[in-house]
Design an enzyme around this catalytic site. Structure first.
Site, short mmCIF file in Angstrom:
data_model
loop_
_atom_site.label_atom_id
_atom_site.label_comp_id
_atom_site.label_asym_id
_atom_site.label_seq_id
_atom_site.Cartn_x
_atom_site.Cartn_y
_atom_site.Cartn_z
N LYS A 112 0.84 -1.20 0.00
CA LYS A 112 0.00 0.00 0.00
C LYS A 112 0.88 1.26 0.00
O LYS A 112 0.58 2.23 -0.70
CB LYS A 112 -0.94 0.01 1.21
CG LYS A 112 -2.10 -0.96 1.06
CD LYS A 112 -3.12 -0.73 2.17
CE LYS A 112 -4.19 -1.80 2.17
NZ LYS A 112 -5.00 -1.78 3.40
N LYS A 193 -4.29 -10.71 -6.18
CA LYS A 193 -5.43 -11.05 -5.33
C LYS A 193 -6.64 -10.20 -5.70
O LYS A 193 -6.49 -9.01 -5.98
CB LYS A 193 -5.00 -10.76 -3.89
CG LYS A 193 -6.02 -10.99 -2.84
CD LYS A 193 -5.53 -10.42 -1.50
CE LYS A 193 -5.59 -8.91 -1.49
NZ LYS A 193 -5.63 -8.28 -0.18
N LYS A 196 -10.77 -5.06 -3.10
CA LYS A 196 -11.79 -4.02 -3.15
C LYS A 196 -11.23 -2.72 -3.72
O LYS A 196 -11.95 -1.95 -4.31
CB LYS A 196 -12.29 -3.70 -1.73
CG LYS A 196 -13.17 -4.75 -1.12
CD LYS A 196 -13.84 -4.18 0.14
CE LYS A 196 -13.70 -5.13 1.31
NZ LYS A 196 -12.82 -4.70 2.36
P1 TYM Z 1 -10.70 -6.85 4.20
O1 TYM Z 1 -11.78 -5.86 4.47
O2 TYM Z 1 -9.70 -6.51 3.15
O3 TYM Z 1 -11.31 -8.26 3.82
C1 TYM Z 1 -12.31 -8.90 4.58
C2 TYM Z 1 -12.05 -10.40 4.59
O4 TYM Z 1 -12.02 -10.89 3.25
C3 TYM Z 1 -10.83 -11.65 3.04
N1 TYM Z 1 -10.39 -11.47 1.64
C4 TYM Z 1 -10.21 -12.46 0.76
N2 TYM Z 1 -10.35 -13.79 0.87
C5 TYM Z 1 -10.09 -14.55 -0.24
N3 TYM Z 1 -9.70 -14.02 -1.44
C6 TYM Z 1 -9.54 -12.68 -1.58
N4 TYM Z 1 -9.17 -12.17 -2.76
C7 TYM Z 1 -9.80 -11.85 -0.45
N5 TYM Z 1 -9.75 -10.49 -0.26
C8 TYM Z 1 -10.10 -10.29 1.03
C9 TYM Z 1 -9.81 -11.07 4.02
O5 TYM Z 1 -8.78 -11.99 4.31
C10 TYM Z 1 -10.70 -10.77 5.22
O6 TYM Z 1 -10.84 -11.93 6.02
N6 TYM Z 1 -7.38 -6.12 7.86
C11 TYM Z 1 -8.66 -6.72 7.54
C12 TYM Z 1 -9.79 -6.19 8.41
C13 TYM Z 1 -9.60 -6.35 9.87
C14 TYM Z 1 -9.66 -7.56 10.61
C15 TYM Z 1 -9.50 -7.19 11.96
C16 TYM Z 1 -9.82 -8.90 10.23
C17 TYM Z 1 -9.42 -5.33 10.77
N7 TYM Z 1 -9.36 -5.84 12.01
C18 TYM Z 1 -9.51 -8.15 12.97
C19 TYM Z 1 -9.83 -9.87 11.26
C20 TYM Z 1 -9.67 -9.47 12.60
C21 TYM Z 1 -9.02 -6.40 6.12
O7 TYM Z 1 -8.58 -5.43 5.56
O8 TYM Z 1 -9.95 -7.22 5.56
#
Ligand code: TYM
Length: 327
Positions: A112, A193, A196
């Site tokens: 990022k 990957k 979003k």
């Molecule tokens: P975020 O918002 O990017 O994504 C939410 C969840 O979706 C999963 N994910 C994917 N799984 C499979 N293939 C993909 N291409 C893909 N893209 C996203 C992510 O692994 C996630 O489980 N940092 C985290 C948010 C967060 C969080 C937390 C998660 C903040 N605090 C505490 C767990 C516990 C994030 O940006 O997820």
């Protein structure tokens, strides 16, 4: 007593089938076996500029998506990070036990940070806030997609360091990945990957894409120069389509081979497109109903925030006390 699960997602863009297959599907599935708290982490989202109106809309939209996916507020709390100030408070305490080097090594930070000329401090602190999210609730299990494994390792390291310095305080959480679908790749470029923040046209099928849009994106997905599915030789684009189908349909590897080996790529895409459209249809119908009941949605979040806050306040009190802060 049931063990606790905490997991979360950022309301920062259009939720896609990667989020669903890697994460949200598991969220609904663990509700009966664990005490679950699901977070909408808007304070993580603002580590990159968000239009304020968009952000507050997406927070409600995401809550509605979770309800549409079968999260039951009678069983699980759905909470908004910025409504529970203890997330920020614990993050500060943890910042004071986290070496900068640990944060500078994070792959997501490096990726990022490379996109911006000026790197905001929040982006570096991002994983500490994430550690706070999890440790606040003493969650023993965190269901996530594969891209979050490094952040979970850091969470355990931070918890461990705090426990050594100030006495046993935090549970070290385990990462829970799905067996299929932990890393769904972009349809336009299967080396990246599905994400979003990558909002070019054919990159991701979102959960709210109308059927014709979802179909078109899948039919245009990048494949390779082989004519038909070969489980050894086909490239990452085809493997990704197969993975999407397998995750949606819950098929074994053998069943997948029986169904797809030797199928022409055009037919594979049609089959995957029909599967995705059919699976999204009931989610979208339910989403519309939930979004229409604004008061109901608000109530769910108010209740979730209150439940979360009771636990969070106690954890912060204990952590402050252990550190010798004024309580
Ligand atoms: P975020 O918002 O990017 O994504 C939410 C969840 O979706 C999963 N994910 C994917 N799984 C499979 N293939 C993909 N291409 C893909 N893209 C996203 C992510 O692994 C996630 O489980 N940092 C985290 C948010 C967060 C969080 C937390 C998660 C903040 N605090 C505490 C767990 C516990 C994030 O940006 O997820």
């Amino acid at each position: 007593m049931k063990k606790r699960v905490f997991t979360a997602a950022q309301p920062s863009g259009n939720v896609h089938i990667g989020n669903y297959l890697g994460a949200f599907r598991q969220w609904a599935a663990v509700q009966d076996d664990y005490e679950c708290i699901f977070g909408i982490v808007d304070m993580h989202a603002i580590t990159v500029y968000q239009d304020p109106k968009d952000l507050s809309y997406r927070t409600r939209e995401f809550a509605a998506i979770l309800l549409a996916l079968g999260i039951d507020p009678a069983k699980s709390a759905i909470m908004v990070q910025s409504a529970v100030p203890e997330h920020a408070e614990l993050a500060w305490l943890l910042t004071c036990v986290t070496p900068i080097g640990w944060l500078q090594r994070m792959t997501q930070f490096k990726t990022k940070a490379a996109r911006y000329e000026e790197v905001l401090d929040g982006l570096l602190q991002y994983p500490v806030l994430m550690a706070a999210d999890i440790l606040l609730y003493n969650a023993s299990i965190v269901p996530v997609g594969d891209d979050q494994t490094q952040h979970l390792e850091l969470t355990r390291d931070v918890a461990d360091r705090f426990n050594r310095l100030y006495g046993e305080t935090f549970v070290l959480p385990a990462t829970k990945l799905p067996t299929v679908g932990a890393r769904i790749m972009g349809l336009d470029d299967p080396t990246k990957k599905m994400s979003k923040s990558e909002d070019v046209g054919g990159h991701a099928v979102t959960l709210l894409d109308p059927p014709e849009v979802a179909r078109k994106k899948i039919m245009r997905a990048q494949t390779d120069s082989h004519p038909e599915v070969d489980f050894q030789l086909s490239g990452p684009g085809v493997k990704n389509l197969l993975q999407i189908y397998q995750a949606f349909e819950g098929l074994s590897d053998d069943a997948m081979k029986a169904e797809f080996a030797g199928m022409r790529y055009g037919d594979l895409k049609k089959r995957v497109a029909e599967c995705v459209v059919a699976r999204l249809q009931p989610i979208q119908a339910r989403f519309k109903e939930v979004m229409a009941d604004e008061a109901g949605l608000h109530r769910v979040l108010d209740e979730g925030n209150a439940r979360a806050r009771t636990i969070a306040m106690e954890t912060v009190r204990v952590a402050k006390e252990r550190m010798g802060l004024f309580v």
